[in-house]
Write a protein that holds these residues in place. Structure first.
Motif, short mmCIF file in Angstrom:
data_model
loop_
_atom_site.label_atom_id
_atom_site.label_comp_id
_atom_site.label_asym_id
_atom_site.label_seq_id
_atom_site.Cartn_x
_atom_site.Cartn_y
_atom_site.Cartn_z
N SER A 133 12.54 -63.69 55.63
CA SER A 133 12.38 -63.03 55.33
C SER A 133 12.69 -62.14 53.62
O SER A 133 12.27 -60.58 54.09
CB SER A 133 13.44 -62.00 56.18
N ALA A 134 13.01 -62.94 53.23
CA ALA A 134 13.25 -62.16 51.94
C ALA A 134 12.80 -62.86 50.77
O ALA A 134 12.14 -64.18 50.48
CB ALA A 134 14.70 -62.03 51.29
N HIS A 135 11.41 -61.87 49.37
CA HIS A 135 11.46 -62.83 48.66
C HIS A 135 12.43 -62.30 47.19
O HIS A 135 12.33 -61.41 47.03
CB HIS A 135 10.20 -62.79 48.44
N ALA A 136 12.68 -63.03 46.14
CA ALA A 136 13.77 -63.07 44.78
C ALA A 136 12.35 -62.86 43.62
O ALA A 136 12.04 -64.15 43.19
CB ALA A 136 14.60 -63.72 44.33
N THR A 137 12.42 -61.82 42.83
CA THR A 137 11.57 -61.65 41.72
C THR A 137 12.28 -60.42 39.88
O THR A 137 13.50 -59.89 40.88
CB THR A 137 10.06 -61.24 42.60
N PHE A 138 11.40 -60.67 39.64
CA PHE A 138 11.50 -58.69 38.59
C PHE A 138 10.40 -57.91 38.78
O PHE A 138 9.17 -58.89 39.17
CB PHE A 138 11.44 -60.07 36.61
N SER A 139 10.35 -57.03 38.06
CA SER A 139 9.73 -56.02 38.14
C SER A 139 8.78 -56.39 37.20
O SER A 139 7.53 -55.70 36.74
CB SER A 139 10.26 -54.98 37.67
N GLY A 140 9.26 -57.07 36.11
CA GLY A 140 8.51 -56.56 34.20
C GLY A 140 9.06 -55.18 34.13
O GLY A 140 9.34 -54.52 34.59
N ALA A 141 8.11 -54.94 32.76
CA ALA A 141 8.09 -53.77 31.91
C ALA A 141 7.91 -53.53 31.37
O ALA A 141 7.09 -54.23 30.18
CB ALA A 141 9.73 -53.97 30.99
N LEU A 142 6.70 -52.35 31.50
CA LEU A 142 6.25 -51.12 30.83
C LEU A 142 7.59 -49.65 28.71
O LEU A 142 6.74 -49.96 28.40
CB LEU A 142 5.73 -50.22 31.25
N ALA A 143 8.51 -50.40 29.84
CA ALA A 143 9.88 -49.01 29.04
C ALA A 143 10.56 -49.53 28.99
O ALA A 143 11.37 -48.96 27.62
CB ALA A 143 9.43 -47.99 30.23
N TRP A 144 10.30 -51.00 28.34
CA TRP A 144 12.22 -50.87 28.58
C TRP A 144 12.52 -51.25 27.05
O TRP A 144 13.39 -50.97 26.53
CB TRP A 144 11.98 -52.89 28.22
N HIS A 145 11.52 -51.15 25.78
CA HIS A 145 11.60 -50.75 24.50
C HIS A 145 11.63 -49.04 24.60
O HIS A 145 12.61 -48.97 23.20
CB HIS A 145 10.62 -50.83 23.74
N LEU A 146 11.65 -48.88 25.16
CA LEU A 146 12.38 -47.22 25.13
C LEU A 146 13.66 -47.17 25.92
O LEU A 146 14.40 -45.78 25.98
CB LEU A 146 11.64 -45.96 26.06
N PHE A 147 14.61 -47.64 26.16
CA PHE A 147 15.77 -47.66 27.31
C PHE A 147 17.06 -46.20 26.85
O PHE A 147 17.54 -45.87 27.01
CB PHE A 147 16.28 -49.00 27.42
N TYR A 148 16.62 -47.29 25.53
CA TYR A 148 17.69 -45.69 24.19
C TYR A 148 17.21 -44.60 23.88
O TYR A 148 16.03 -44.46 23.15
CB TYR A 148 17.88 -46.18 22.72
N PRO A 149 17.42 -43.72 23.94
CA PRO A 149 16.53 -42.34 24.04
C PRO A 149 16.12 -41.70 22.02
O PRO A 149 16.54 -41.10 21.46
CB PRO A 149 17.00 -40.77 24.03
N TRP A 150 15.89 -42.75 21.64
CA TRP A 150 15.84 -42.56 20.11
C TRP A 150 15.20 -43.70 19.60
O TRP A 150 15.41 -44.39 20.02
CB TRP A 150 17.20 -42.64 19.21
N PRO A 151 13.69 -42.82 18.63
CA PRO A 151 13.34 -41.80 18.79
C PRO A 151 13.07 -40.89 19.85
O PRO A 151 12.96 -41.59 21.21
CB PRO A 151 11.37 -41.79 18.14
N GLN A 152 13.76 -40.08 19.83
CA GLN A 152 12.94 -38.69 21.06
C GLN A 152 11.41 -39.27 22.12
O GLN A 152 11.08 -39.03 21.08
CB GLN A 152 13.13 -37.30 20.61
#
Length: 351
Positions: A133-152
């Motif tokens: 009934s369930a499956h385990a996975t990761f989402s992947g990432a397009l924006a992880w390198h932007l997790f801290y808002p600097w540079p703006q």
């Protein structure tokens, strides 16, 4: 009310080239000897599982289920953590994640991404064949390198990232919906889905798809300093898988949440074997009992101090001891009175 199922064990960290960890029958026998009742199987490791064959053949899946049953085990979930990572990968990480794909696809980002999507769709069919009934996975990432808002960040950048992430995952979610299986994203640093706020963004991007759900792992929340108990209150209706993994966070004058590029053993936040960290699992299991969590409690071992075999042995007992057999009645039923609307009106003074 439901009593959750367990203990299970995620086999990814235990699979290896040496017996009994190099094939599914032997590692199943080992897991059963420790008291586990279920195994979560990584689908990227052909020593344990042939995903293409499982998707094509229910007979293959029945044979696996039958072999596990001989040891008193079942499959809790299949896992596509590594393939899911490749559904969305920023080019900055291409070389680092190439090892998650077959050798022929390395260095070919578009072909690798298409392969990853196909792997998830195969996993949907394999999960259906195994009656999961369930499956385990990761989402992947397009924006992880932007997790801290600097540079703006430019306006609209994060919104566009989640729109694209939703576009990539929507057909996969539809495939799992056809198979009647929930996709459970492990909220994890390095993934675009790493906390409640990012999961909400994703839900909006996929129109609150009913198959978009959560693999709850409180250890990743401790390392982010997120309230892992309040998280269950907020998102329990979307939690469909559970990694039981401990962690500790002990900041100091040199480093904190970001870890200072240090090795795991030196970081303020680090994973621990069950019972050796700071997580209040009594409270976690209580909330799962309260909210009728329908799935499994699965050990994931990632400790930089304790031997993994000791962690597995202790972990099976730890989970078993924390499972709450839920009550079928209220504690004060013995003083209950029959329903009587007229009497109730008298007590309320409204006659």
């Amino acid at each position: 009310m439901k009593t959750l199922k367990g203990p299970g064990i995620f086999l990814a960290q235990y699979a290896g080239d040496e017996p009994p960890f190099n094939n599914l029958p032997d590692i199943a026998r080992w897991a059963a000897s420790l008291g586990f009742a279920g195994v979560q199987i990584p689908t990227n490791d052909q020593r344990l599982f042939d995903l293409e064959q499982a998707a094509a053949s229910k007979t293959y899946c029945d044979d696996i289920a039958g072999m596990l049953a001989e040891h008193g085990l079942v499959v809790t979930e299949l896992s596509t953590h590594l393939q899911g990572q490749l559904v969305a990968s920023h080019p900055a990480y291409d070389r680092l994640f190439d090892g998650f794909a077959p050798p022929a696809l390395r260095g070919h980002a578009q072909e690798r991404q298409a392969w990853a999507v196909d792997q998830l769709k195969l996993a949907a069919r394999a999960s259906r064949h195994l009656a999961l009934s369930a499956h385990a996975t990761f989402s992947g990432a397009l924006a992880w390198h932007l997790f801290y808002p600097w540079p703006q960040r430019p306006a609209g950048l994060i919104e566009q990232a989640f729109t694209e992430l939703g576009r990539r995952w929507r057909p996969i979610l539809d495939a799992f919906d056809e198979a009647s299986v929930d996709v459970c994203f492990e909220l994890h640093p390095g993934e675009d889905l790493h906390d409640g706020a990012t999961f909400e963004r994703f839900l909006e991007a996929v129109d609150h798809h009913p198959r978009a759900n959560i693999l709850y792992d409180p250890s990743h929340m401790v390392l982010q300093q997120l309230d892992y108990l309040a998280f269950i209150d907020l998102y329990h209706d979307r939690i469909r898988a559970f990694h039981v993994k401990d962690a500790e966070f002990r900041p100091n004058g040199r480093s904190g949440v970001y870890g200072g590029y240090q090795n795991w053993i030196d970081r303020p936040g680090r994973f621990r074997s069950l019972g050796d960290g700071q997580i209040d699992f009594g409270a976690v299991f209580s909330k799962f009992a309260q909210y009728d969590y329908p799935g499994w409690a699965v050990l994931e071992w990632e400790c930089c101090l304790k031997d993994p075999l000791v962690g597995a042995k202790e972990g099976a007992a730890f989970i078993r001891d924390h499972i709450i057999p839920v009550t079928a009645r209220a504690f004060d039923d013995f003083v209950a009175t029959e329903a009587d609307p007229a009497f109730n009106r008298q007590l309320l003074g409204i006659d």
